[in-house]
Write a protein that holds these residues in place. Sequence first.
Motif, PDB file in Angstrom:
ATOM      1  N   TRP B  34      32.940  42.752  36.780  1.00 36.44           N
ATOM      2  CA  TRP B  34      31.822  42.862  37.708  1.00 36.44           C
ATOM      3  C   TRP B  34      31.728  44.412  38.432  1.00 36.44           C
ATOM      4  O   TRP B  34      32.556  44.822  38.636  1.00 36.44           O
ATOM      5  N   TYR B  35      30.339  44.749  38.291  1.00 43.02           N
ATOM      6  CA  TYR B  35      30.274  45.986  38.694  1.00 43.02           C
ATOM      7  C   TYR B  35      29.124  45.787  39.859  1.00 43.02           C
ATOM      8  O   TYR B  35      28.217  44.963  39.863  1.00 43.02           O
ATOM      9  N   ARG B  36      29.133  46.718  40.766  1.00 42.41           N
ATOM     10  CA  ARG B  36      28.030  46.766  41.849  1.00 42.41           C
ATOM     11  C   ARG B  36      27.282  48.087  41.925  1.00 42.41           C
ATOM     12  O   ARG B  36      27.813  49.062  41.730  1.00 42.41           O
ATOM     13  N   LEU B  46      34.096  46.700  40.433  1.00 43.03           N
ATOM     14  CA  LEU B  46      34.587  45.685  41.462  1.00 43.03           C
ATOM     15  C   LEU B  46      35.954  45.201  40.731  1.00 43.03           C
ATOM     16  O   LEU B  46      36.754  45.253  41.513  1.00 43.03           O
ATOM     17  N   ASP B  86      26.568  44.175  51.767  1.00 41.16           N
ATOM     18  CA  ASP B  86      26.582  43.628  50.397  1.00 41.16           C
ATOM     19  C   ASP B  86      25.399  43.421  49.584  1.00 41.16           C
ATOM     20  O   ASP B  86      25.393  43.278  48.076  1.00 41.16           O
ATOM     21  N   TYR B  90      24.261  43.667  41.289  1.00 43.45           N
ATOM     22  CA  TYR B  90      25.523  43.344  40.649  1.00 43.45           C
ATOM     23  C   TYR B  90      25.507  42.888  39.358  1.00 43.45           C
ATOM     24  O   TYR B  90      24.710  42.154  38.817  1.00 43.45           O
ATOM     25  N   CYS B  92      27.213  42.135  35.647  1.00 42.07           N
ATOM     26  CA  CYS B  92      28.369  41.658  34.673  1.00 42.07           C
ATOM     27  C   CYS B  92      28.528  42.331  33.450  1.00 42.07           C
ATOM     28  O   CYS B  92      27.456  42.770  32.793  1.00 42.07           O
TER      29      CYS B  92
END
Lengths: 113, 115
Positions: B34-36, B46, B86, B90, B92
Amino acid sequence: AQTVTQSQPEMSVQEAETVTLSCTYDTSESDYYLFWYKQPPSRQMILVIRQEAYKQQNATENRFSVNFQKAAKSFSLKISDSQLGDAAMYFCAYLIPNNDMRFGAGTRLTVKP
Amino acid sequence: EPEVTQTPSHQVTQMGQEVILRCVPISNHLYFYWYRQILGQKVEFLVSFYNNEISEKSEIFDDQFSVERPDGSNFTLKIRSTKLEDSAMYFCASRVTGGSYNEQFFGPGTRLTVL
């Protein structure tokens, strides 16, 4: 720590002309990979081109090519014959095998008709 | 051509609510990420996941975050009590294992908006 630096927040090019986007990175690793990703307004990450650090020959993909200078830790992207569809954010990224990717801050490319 | 898929494409939630972002990695891939990306900023790592456990996580991935592979196909990111900060895209990603080069394939992303 591995860091990726893109010093050009924005670039502009005339349609059909050539533009070069800069990227430098910092690493103590000898085995790694470098990438350029394109992110259009849809925000999907699209792989443009990749380069293996052990290869001396610069990667090319149609109108996209890189200038990989390992000693200088530089990895620039050249876009030839720019098209309107090339307009996007471009991210340089670095990967150590079996590890996560590290991205630069991005360069926004505008293509003028 | 196989691809990583993510649902929903856009999630709007109230601050303090729990959200679950879903990803279906490419079927023969074994590493998941997971990256943000906060709007206007770079993509940040992440967490990575392999063999049903977290293999690496960044300082961003605090106790509010968790990941799970509840079945053979889905890979989820849960944010327990969302905060305004947040709000982000996001992504994947997944890859196969083995060999010295393993390209990560990214999904289209989920845009999370926390109000």
